[in-house]
Write a protein that holds these residues in place. Structure first.
Motif, PDB file in Angstrom:
ATOM      1  N   PRO A   1       0.837  -1.201   0.000  1.00 54.97           N
ATOM      2  CA  PRO A   1       0.000   0.000   0.000  1.00 54.97           C
ATOM      3  C   PRO A   1       0.870   1.249   0.000  1.00 54.97           C
ATOM      4  N   GLY A   2       0.409   2.282  -0.683  1.00 55.41           N
ATOM      5  CA  GLY A   2       1.161   3.526  -0.727  1.00 55.41           C
ATOM      6  C   GLY A   2       1.400   4.085   0.665  1.00 55.41           C
ATOM      7  N   ALA A   3       2.479   4.827   0.809  1.00 57.79           N
ATOM      8  CA  ALA A   3       2.843   5.388   2.113  1.00 57.79           C
ATOM      9  C   ALA A   3       2.814   6.908   2.073  1.00 57.79           C
ATOM     10  N   LEU A   4       2.323   7.495   3.146  1.00 54.79           N
ATOM     11  CA  LEU A   4       2.341   8.943   3.348  1.00 54.79           C
ATOM     12  C   LEU A   4       3.540   9.280   4.215  1.00 54.79           C
ATOM     13  N   ASP A   5       4.506   9.963   3.637  1.00 52.46           N
ATOM     14  CA  ASP A   5       5.702  10.405   4.354  1.00 52.46           C
ATOM     15  C   ASP A   5       5.405  11.782   4.914  1.00 52.46           C
ATOM     16  N   ILE A   6       5.188  11.850   6.235  1.00 49.57           N
ATOM     17  CA  ILE A   6       4.852  13.130   6.867  1.00 49.57           C
ATOM     18  C   ILE A   6       5.804  13.359   8.028  1.00 49.57           C
ATOM     19  N   GLU A   7       6.599  14.417   7.915  1.00 48.88           N
ATOM     20  CA  GLU A   7       7.691  14.674   8.847  1.00 48.88           C
ATOM     21  C   GLU A   7       7.979  16.167   8.895  1.00 48.88           C
ATOM     22  N   TYR A   8       9.043  16.530   9.599  1.00 52.66           N
ATOM     23  CA  TYR A   8       9.360  17.949   9.738  1.00 52.66           C
ATOM     24  C   TYR A   8       9.587  18.609   8.389  1.00 52.66           C
ATOM     25  N   ASN A   9       9.044  19.793   8.244  1.00 45.50           N
ATOM     26  CA  ASN A   9       9.091  20.556   7.003  1.00 45.50           C
ATOM     27  C   ASN A   9      10.516  20.976   6.666  1.00 45.50           C
TER      28      ASN A   9
ATOM     29  N   GLY B   1      -8.671   1.494  -2.560  1.00 46.78           N
ATOM     30  CA  GLY B   1      -9.185   0.387  -1.772  1.00 46.78           C
ATOM     31  C   GLY B   1      -8.318   0.021  -0.584  1.00 46.78           C
ATOM     32  N   ARG B   2      -7.229   0.740  -0.378  1.00 48.16           N
ATOM     33  CA  ARG B   2      -6.335   0.518   0.766  1.00 48.16           C
ATOM     34  C   ARG B   2      -6.127   1.833   1.516  1.00 48.16           C
ATOM     35  N   TYR B   3      -5.919   1.720   2.818  1.00 49.09           N
ATOM     36  CA  TYR B   3      -5.481   2.885   3.582  1.00 49.09           C
ATOM     37  C   TYR B   3      -3.965   2.978   3.488  1.00 49.09           C
ATOM     38  N   PRO B   4      -3.420   4.174   3.456  1.00 47.53           N
ATOM     39  CA  PRO B   4      -1.971   4.305   3.322  1.00 47.53           C
ATOM     40  C   PRO B   4      -1.228   3.972   4.609  1.00 47.53           C
ATOM     41  N   VAL B   5      -0.019   3.492   4.428  1.00 51.03           N
ATOM     42  CA  VAL B   5       0.943   3.408   5.520  1.00 51.03           C
ATOM     43  C   VAL B   5       1.309   4.839   5.906  1.00 51.03           C
TER      44      VAL B   5
ATOM     45  N   GLY C   1      -5.992   7.043  16.965  1.00 46.78           N
ATOM     46  CA  GLY C   1      -7.079   6.704  16.060  1.00 46.78           C
ATOM     47  C   GLY C   1      -6.607   6.170  14.729  1.00 46.78           C
ATOM     48  N   PHE C   2      -5.448   6.617  14.272  1.00 42.39           N
ATOM     49  CA  PHE C   2      -4.953   6.164  12.973  1.00 42.39           C
ATOM     50  C   PHE C   2      -4.534   4.694  13.007  1.00 42.39           C
ATOM     51  N   GLN C   3      -4.267   4.189  14.202  1.00 44.04           N
ATOM     52  CA  GLN C   3      -3.858   2.785  14.324  1.00 44.04           C
ATOM     53  C   GLN C   3      -4.969   1.832  13.876  1.00 44.04           C
ATOM     54  N   ASN C   4      -6.176   2.320  13.777  1.00 42.87           N
ATOM     55  CA  ASN C   4      -7.294   1.467  13.382  1.00 42.87           C
ATOM     56  C   ASN C   4      -7.260   1.100  11.895  1.00 42.87           C
ATOM     57  N   ASN C   5      -6.633   1.936  11.085  1.00 48.89           N
ATOM     58  CA  ASN C   5      -6.601   1.700   9.642  1.00 48.89           C
ATOM     59  C   ASN C   5      -5.217   1.759   9.015  1.00 48.89           C
ATOM     60  N   ASN C   6      -4.336   2.582   9.560  1.00 48.42           N
ATOM     61  CA  ASN C   6      -3.082   2.900   8.887  1.00 48.42           C
ATOM     62  C   ASN C   6      -1.897   2.161   9.493  1.00 48.42           C
ATOM     63  N   PRO C   7      -1.269   1.249   8.742  1.00 46.22           N
ATOM     64  CA  PRO C   7      -0.027   0.652   9.236  1.00 46.22           C
ATOM     65  C   PRO C   7       1.007   1.737   9.493  1.00 46.22           C
TER      66      PRO C   7
ATOM     67  N   SER D   1       0.590  -0.029  19.248  1.00 46.61           N
ATOM     68  CA  SER D   1       1.312  -0.939  20.133  1.00 46.61           C
ATOM     69  C   SER D   1       2.451  -1.638  19.399  1.00 46.61           C
ATOM     70  N   TYR D   2       2.530  -1.455  18.107  1.00 51.21           N
ATOM     71  CA  TYR D   2       3.602  -2.032  17.300  1.00 51.21           C
ATOM     72  C   TYR D   2       3.737  -1.219  16.027  1.00 51.21           C
ATOM     73  N   THR D   3       4.855  -1.360  15.359  1.00 49.52           N
ATOM     74  CA  THR D   3       5.062  -0.730  14.067  1.00 49.52           C
ATOM     75  C   THR D   3       5.161  -1.807  12.988  1.00 49.52           C
ATOM     76  N   THR D   4       4.648  -1.520  11.820  1.00 47.71           N
ATOM     77  CA  THR D   4       4.707  -2.474  10.714  1.00 47.71           C
ATOM     78  C   THR D   4       6.063  -2.428  10.024  1.00 47.71           C
ATOM     79  N   PHE D   5       6.608  -1.233   9.848  1.00 44.97           N
ATOM     80  CA  PHE D   5       7.945  -1.056   9.294  1.00 44.97           C
ATOM     81  C   PHE D   5       8.761  -0.198  10.250  1.00 44.97           C
ATOM     82  N   TRP D   6      10.063  -0.428  10.247  1.00 42.39           N
ATOM     83  CA  TRP D   6      11.000   0.372  11.044  1.00 42.39           C
ATOM     84  C   TRP D   6      12.151   0.801  10.144  1.00 42.39           C
ATOM     85  N   GLN D   7      12.279   2.100   9.935  1.00 45.44           N
ATOM     86  CA  GLN D   7      13.454   2.660   9.250  1.00 45.44           C
ATOM     87  C   GLN D   7      14.496   2.936  10.329  1.00 45.44           C
ATOM     88  N   PHE D   8      15.548   2.111  10.331  1.00 44.27           N
ATOM     89  CA  PHE D   8      16.482   2.153  11.451  1.00 44.27           C
ATOM     90  C   PHE D   8      17.819   2.811  11.120  1.00 44.27           C
ATOM     91  N   ALA D   9      18.073   3.123   9.845  1.00 42.35           N
ATOM     92  CA  ALA D   9      19.331   3.762   9.457  1.00 42.35           C
ATOM     93  C   ALA D   9      19.152   4.448   8.107  1.00 42.35           C
TER      94      ALA D   9
END
Length: 225
Positions: free
Chosen positions: A107-115, A145-149, A166-172, A190-198
């Protein structure tokens, strides 16, 4: 959602999890065969930003990842001060951010971070930011048909959404934290689906990621089942 619930694994993510990378035009020339040989199973590729930018390397990167046998998806860099969430979700879905149940498309991902261009939270209040993300998420769901990561950092999420739940209900969740552990997650997760670690590593160019699960779980996420 069944597939989301199935990913509720205990933290932290272990190093035996499927490995991935994410790239943009900064990594325009990727040897995807080498990336695959290094053990990488998935990739996220930048498609769009705001409503006027398309990654000029997207097509070659996406095709290369596909040809190498990777599960792949695309991401959109959010600019909430430029246009509405619905407008940007529509732009993303029409320019590389689509999804199909072929078993190899994340599923497509929304990258939302500091401007990187101005005001920390793009000049939006916490409630306005939550509304913007919700607008993007719902529109993307309507289009694909999918919610974004959601890709973010806990620090940004706390600062700019007021640590909204609230976003945990739909968005990985795809959390970015360059450390040996994931740390505190945004409210509700309570968990993350992906982890960007480096931001670099031996697996290939670009940022380094892990999937919280096994290869079969990654395939289920792609399939939407």
């Amino acid at each position: 959602m069944k597939w989301l619930a199935a990913l509720a694994l205990a933290l932290p993510v272990v190093l035996g999890s499927p490995q991935g990378i994410d790239v943009s035009n900064y990594q325009s020339d990727v040897n995807w065969s080498t990336v695959k040989a290094n053990g990488v199973e998935f990739a996220y590729i930048k498609a769009t930003e705001g409503t006027s930018y398309k990654n000029p390397s997207f097509s070659s990167q996406y095709t290369g990842a596909t040809s190498a046998g990777l599960i792949r998806g695309s991401y959109h860099f959010a600019l909430p001060d430029v246009s509405s969430g619905a407008t940007q979700a529509t732009y993303f879905a029409a320019n590389g951010g689509g999804w199909s149940a072929d078993g190899i498309t994340l599923p497509g991902a929304l990258d939302i971070e500091y401007n990187p261009y101005g005001a920390t939270c793009y000049g939006l209040s916490a409630s306005a930011m939550v509304a913007w993300i919700t607008d993007f998420s719902n529109t993307y769901h309507t289009k694909t048909g999918r919610y974004p990561v959601i890709y973010t950092t806990t620090d940004w999420w706390t600062t700019c959404t007021g640590n909204a739940s609230g976003f945990q209900n739909n968005n990985p969740l795809w959390i970015a934290r360059y450390s040996s552990s994931i740390g505190t997650l945004p409210a509700g997760y309570s968990y993350t689906t992906f982890w960007q670690f480096a931001d670099s590593g031996s697996n290939g160019p670009g940022d380094q990621d892990l999937f919280n699960g096994d290869s079969a779980g990654l395939a289920r996420l792609a399939k939407g089942s």
